[in-house]
Design a protein around this motif. Structure first.
Motif, PDB file in Angstrom:
ATOM      1  N   LEU A   1     -17.950 -16.112 -18.663  1.00  0.00           N
ATOM      2  CA  LEU A   1     -18.487 -14.785 -18.669  1.00  0.00           C
ATOM      3  C   LEU A   1     -19.642 -13.878 -18.062  1.00  0.00           C
ATOM      4  CD1 LEU A   1     -17.997 -15.198 -22.876  1.00  0.00           C
ATOM      5  CD2 LEU A   1     -16.646 -14.781 -21.201  1.00  0.00           C
ATOM      6  N   LEU A   2     -19.869 -12.617 -17.229  1.00  0.00           N
ATOM      7  CA  LEU A   2     -20.375 -12.595 -16.490  1.00  0.00           C
ATOM      8  C   LEU A   2     -20.652 -10.921 -17.189  1.00  0.00           C
ATOM      9  CD1 LEU A   2     -18.706 -12.723 -13.197  1.00  0.00           C
ATOM     10  CD2 LEU A   2     -20.849 -13.448 -14.496  1.00  0.00           C
ATOM     11  N   THR A   3     -21.948 -10.693 -17.467  1.00  0.00           N
ATOM     12  CA  THR A   3     -21.983  -9.972 -18.455  1.00  0.00           C
ATOM     13  C   THR A   3     -23.855  -9.180 -18.225  1.00  0.00           C
ATOM     14  OG1 THR A   3     -23.535 -11.297 -20.238  1.00  0.00           O
ATOM     15  CG2 THR A   3     -21.726 -10.948 -20.625  1.00  0.00           C
ATOM     16  N   PHE A   4     -23.357  -7.951 -18.836  1.00  0.00           N
ATOM     17  CA  PHE A   4     -24.530  -7.140 -18.733  1.00  0.00           C
ATOM     18  C   PHE A   4     -24.449  -5.752 -19.742  1.00  0.00           C
ATOM     19  CE2 PHE A   4     -27.047  -2.994 -16.415  1.00  0.00           C
ATOM     20  CZ  PHE A   4     -28.122  -3.616 -16.571  1.00  0.00           C
TER      21      PHE A   4
ATOM     22  N   ASP B   1     -12.740 -26.742 -20.633  1.00  0.00           N
ATOM     23  CA  ASP B   1     -13.605 -27.470 -20.153  1.00  0.00           C
ATOM     24  C   ASP B   1     -15.691 -27.392 -20.586  1.00  0.00           C
ATOM     25  OD1 ASP B   1     -11.921 -29.794 -19.874  1.00  0.00           O
ATOM     26  OD2 ASP B   1     -11.442 -28.359 -18.295  1.00  0.00           O
ATOM     27  N   GLU B   2     -15.717 -26.291 -20.174  1.00  0.00           N
ATOM     28  CA  GLU B   2     -17.158 -25.415 -20.946  1.00  0.00           C
ATOM     29  C   GLU B   2     -16.473 -23.877 -20.684  1.00  0.00           C
ATOM     30  OE1 GLU B   2     -19.349 -25.994 -17.107  1.00  0.00           O
ATOM     31  OE2 GLU B   2     -17.756 -26.432 -16.019  1.00  0.00           O
ATOM     32  N   ILE B   3     -17.645 -23.029 -21.254  1.00  0.00           N
ATOM     33  CA  ILE B   3     -17.574 -22.218 -21.562  1.00  0.00           C
ATOM     34  C   ILE B   3     -19.065 -21.137 -21.139  1.00  0.00           C
ATOM     35  CG2 ILE B   3     -16.950 -19.485 -22.928  1.00  0.00           C
ATOM     36  CD1 ILE B   3     -14.902 -21.301 -24.360  1.00  0.00           C
ATOM     37  N   TYR B   4     -19.523 -20.760 -20.507  1.00  0.00           N
ATOM     38  CA  TYR B   4     -20.726 -19.735 -20.423  1.00  0.00           C
ATOM     39  C   TYR B   4     -21.072 -18.741 -20.455  1.00  0.00           C
ATOM     40  CZ  TYR B   4     -20.614 -21.818 -15.760  1.00  0.00           C
ATOM     41  OH  TYR B   4     -19.875 -21.199 -13.998  1.00  0.00           O
ATOM     42  N   ALA B   5     -21.896 -18.181 -19.693  1.00  0.00           N
ATOM     43  CA  ALA B   5     -22.192 -16.716 -19.473  1.00  0.00           C
ATOM     44  C   ALA B   5     -23.206 -16.465 -18.610  1.00  0.00           C
ATOM     45  CB  ALA B   5     -22.640 -15.682 -20.860  1.00  0.00           C
ATOM     46  N   ILE B   6     -23.139 -15.707 -17.454  1.00  0.00           N
ATOM     47  CA  ILE B   6     -24.004 -15.448 -16.549  1.00  0.00           C
ATOM     48  C   ILE B   6     -24.493 -14.084 -17.155  1.00  0.00           C
ATOM     49  CG2 ILE B   6     -24.769 -14.497 -14.186  1.00  0.00           C
ATOM     50  CD1 ILE B   6     -24.293 -17.966 -15.059  1.00  0.00           C
ATOM     51  N   ASP B   7     -25.981 -14.052 -17.564  1.00  0.00           N
ATOM     52  CA  ASP B   7     -25.838 -12.355 -17.925  1.00  0.00           C
ATOM     53  C   ASP B   7     -27.212 -11.785 -16.849  1.00  0.00           C
ATOM     54  OD1 ASP B   7     -26.333 -10.472 -20.614  1.00  0.00           O
ATOM     55  OD2 ASP B   7     -28.416 -10.734 -19.746  1.00  0.00           O
ATOM     56  N   GLY B   8     -26.790 -10.371 -16.635  1.00  0.00           N
ATOM     57  CA  GLY B   8     -27.846  -9.457 -15.528  1.00  0.00           C
ATOM     58  C   GLY B   8     -29.073  -8.849 -16.259  1.00  0.00           C
ATOM     59  N   GLY B   9     -29.368  -8.880 -17.404  1.00  0.00           N
ATOM     60  CA  GLY B   9     -30.755  -8.789 -18.415  1.00  0.00           C
ATOM     61  C   GLY B   9     -29.874  -7.496 -18.769  1.00  0.00           C
ATOM     62  N   SER B  10     -29.419  -7.507 -20.301  1.00  0.00           N
ATOM     63  CA  SER B  10     -28.752  -7.740 -21.036  1.00  0.00           C
ATOM     64  C   SER B  10     -29.676  -6.967 -21.989  1.00  0.00           C
ATOM     65  CB  SER B  10     -26.931  -7.670 -21.944  1.00  0.00           C
ATOM     66  OG  SER B  10     -26.806  -8.027 -20.903  1.00  0.00           O
ATOM     67  N   ASN B  11     -30.107  -5.742 -22.400  1.00  0.00           N
ATOM     68  CA  ASN B  11     -30.504  -5.439 -23.507  1.00  0.00           C
ATOM     69  C   ASN B  11     -30.263  -5.211 -24.594  1.00  0.00           C
ATOM     70  OD1 ASN B  11     -30.453  -2.527 -22.828  1.00  0.00           O
ATOM     71  ND2 ASN B  11     -32.754  -2.933 -21.200  1.00  0.00           N
ATOM     72  N   ASP B  12     -29.317  -5.024 -24.765  1.00  0.00           N
ATOM     73  CA  ASP B  12     -28.500  -4.738 -26.065  1.00  0.00           C
ATOM     74  C   ASP B  12     -28.040  -5.504 -26.624  1.00  0.00           C
ATOM     75  OD1 ASP B  12     -26.624  -5.601 -24.917  1.00  0.00           O
ATOM     76  OD2 ASP B  12     -25.416  -4.031 -25.063  1.00  0.00           O
TER      77      ASP B  12
ATOM     78  N   GLN C   1     -22.614 -17.495 -31.296  1.00  0.00           N
ATOM     79  CA  GLN C   1     -21.118 -17.682 -30.793  1.00  0.00           C
ATOM     80  C   GLN C   1     -20.944 -19.448 -30.009  1.00  0.00           C
ATOM     81  OE1 GLN C   1     -18.968 -16.166 -32.239  1.00  0.00           O
ATOM     82  NE2 GLN C   1     -20.754 -14.646 -33.062  1.00  0.00           N
ATOM     83  N   ASN C   2     -22.681 -19.771 -30.406  1.00  0.00           N
ATOM     84  CA  ASN C   2     -23.031 -21.203 -29.118  1.00  0.00           C
ATOM     85  C   ASN C   2     -22.407 -21.424 -27.641  1.00  0.00           C
ATOM     86  OD1 ASN C   2     -23.582 -22.838 -31.593  1.00  0.00           O
ATOM     87  ND2 ASN C   2     -21.489 -22.617 -32.443  1.00  0.00           N
ATOM     88  N   ILE C   3     -22.707 -20.210 -27.462  1.00  0.00           N
ATOM     89  CA  ILE C   3     -22.454 -20.140 -25.344  1.00  0.00           C
ATOM     90  C   ILE C   3     -23.297 -19.484 -24.556  1.00  0.00           C
ATOM     91  CG2 ILE C   3     -21.633 -18.627 -24.109  1.00  0.00           C
ATOM     92  CD1 ILE C   3     -19.476 -17.312 -25.733  1.00  0.00           C
ATOM     93  N   PRO C   4     -23.868 -21.070 -23.922  1.00  0.00           N
ATOM     94  CA  PRO C   4     -24.641 -20.982 -23.441  1.00  0.00           C
ATOM     95  C   PRO C   4     -24.835 -19.975 -22.689  1.00  0.00           C
ATOM     96  CG  PRO C   4     -23.758 -23.162 -22.931  1.00  0.00           C
ATOM     97  CD  PRO C   4     -23.363 -22.210 -23.761  1.00  0.00           C
ATOM     98  N   VAL C   5     -26.052 -18.931 -22.378  1.00  0.00           N
ATOM     99  CA  VAL C   5     -25.896 -17.959 -21.338  1.00  0.00           C
ATOM    100  C   VAL C   5     -27.020 -18.544 -20.569  1.00  0.00           C
ATOM    101  CG1 VAL C   5     -27.052 -15.610 -21.053  1.00  0.00           C
ATOM    102  CG2 VAL C   5     -25.594 -16.711 -23.696  1.00  0.00           C
ATOM    103  N   PHE C   6     -27.282 -18.449 -18.541  1.00  0.00           N
ATOM    104  CA  PHE C   6     -27.792 -17.975 -18.056  1.00  0.00           C
ATOM    105  C   PHE C   6     -28.069 -16.876 -17.286  1.00  0.00           C
ATOM    106  CE2 PHE C   6     -25.302 -21.492 -17.832  1.00  0.00           C
ATOM    107  CZ  PHE C   6     -25.998 -23.138 -18.304  1.00  0.00           C
ATOM    108  N   LYS C   7     -29.554 -16.162 -17.115  1.00  0.00           N
ATOM    109  CA  LYS C   7     -29.919 -14.881 -16.592  1.00  0.00           C
ATOM    110  C   LYS C   7     -29.902 -15.071 -15.290  1.00  0.00           C
ATOM    111  CE  LYS C   7     -33.526 -11.653 -16.489  1.00  0.00           C
ATOM    112  NZ  LYS C   7     -34.628 -10.808 -16.862  1.00  0.00           N
TER     113      LYS C   7
END
Length: 244
Positions: free
Chosen positions: A7-10, A29-40, A49-55
């Motif tokens: 998941l690509l999020t911002f 087999d794996e679900i994770y997110a790459i986040d661009g600096g969300s503050n909301d 939701q047990n989804i790892p998030v990497f900044k």
């Protein structure tokens, strides 16, 4: 074949609340997110939701996708922007194409059976721009195989090996067109399947039409006249980053 959903999020809290509960987690087999600096609250919600998030360490869509590959331990990856604009069930369609040997798979808004957000409008500037870019990429870079019509949709996937061969720039926002252009140049197997695009359920686009269009045209000029695949043009190319 192991497939990851990224998941690509911002700042996409509303889109995430709509899309994440609909994900068929058993299909990946794996679900994770790459986040661009969300503050909301996007990051906090995903973690709940047990989804790892990497900044992502650098700004830009390209940097997000490159970082997604660095974090991936599967054989292929599906990029998905949780904005409430694409049927979440369409994420299930990628596995069949990957298992049939395709390197790059695109969820298309431009082919028969697809629906584009602008289809109901008389003027379709975004759709026409995408088609013009697709034709340009086809004329300048295609060597063999099918033409890809939706060169600017972020709903797409690739095998990890293919992504390394594409070796995209790790800055800017050219990743969608770049994956198509570089796949043409590397003779990778591509395919697109029809999907349905709906209006955002909340928020505004992060990619304004005119400035984004100008940046994409600059990329096309760079890829056509400046980029030399025989030279190191980034620091370092992905093939070296990942030990290929």
């Amino acid at each position: 074949m192991k497939i990851a959903l990224c998941l690509l999020t911002f700042n996409e809290i509303e889109g995430c609340k709509h899309d994440v509960p609909l994900i068929d987690r058993a299909n990946f087999d794996e679900i994770y997110a790459i986040d661009g600096g969300s503050n909301d609250g996007t990051v906090e919600y995903l973690m709940q939701q047990n989804i790892p998030v990497f900044k992502q360490p650098k700004r830009g869509l390209n940097a997000a996708c490159v970082h997604a590959i660095e974090k991936c331990s599967s054989d292929a990856i599906v990029f998905f922007h949780p904005k409430g604009t694409i049927p979440v069930t369409d994420t299930l369609k990628f596995r069949e194409y990957f298992e049939n040997g395709y390197d790059v798979v695109v969820g298309s808004r431009m082919i028969k059976g697809a629906v584009n957000e602008e289809d109901s409008k008389f003027l379709k500037p975004r759709k026409w721009f995408v088609k013009c870019l697709a034709l340009t990429a086809f004329v300048f870079f295609r060597r063999k195989g099918k033409m890809i019509w939706d060169v600017l949709h972020g709903f797409r996937g690739a095998t990890i090996d293919a992504f390394k061969k594409i070796d995209p720039l790790d800055y800017g926002l050219s990743i969608d067109i770049e994956m198509v252009v570089r796949s043409y140049k590397k003779n990778l197997r591509m395919v697109e399947f029809p999907t349905v695009e709906m209006p955002r359920i909340a928020g505004e686009t992060h990619f304004k039409a005119i400035p984004t269009g100008m940046k994409l045209l600059k990329y096309m000029y760079y890829e056509t006249f400046i980029r030399n695949d025989e030279k190191v043009v980034s620091d370092p190319p992905l093939s070296k980053k990942f030990g290929a």
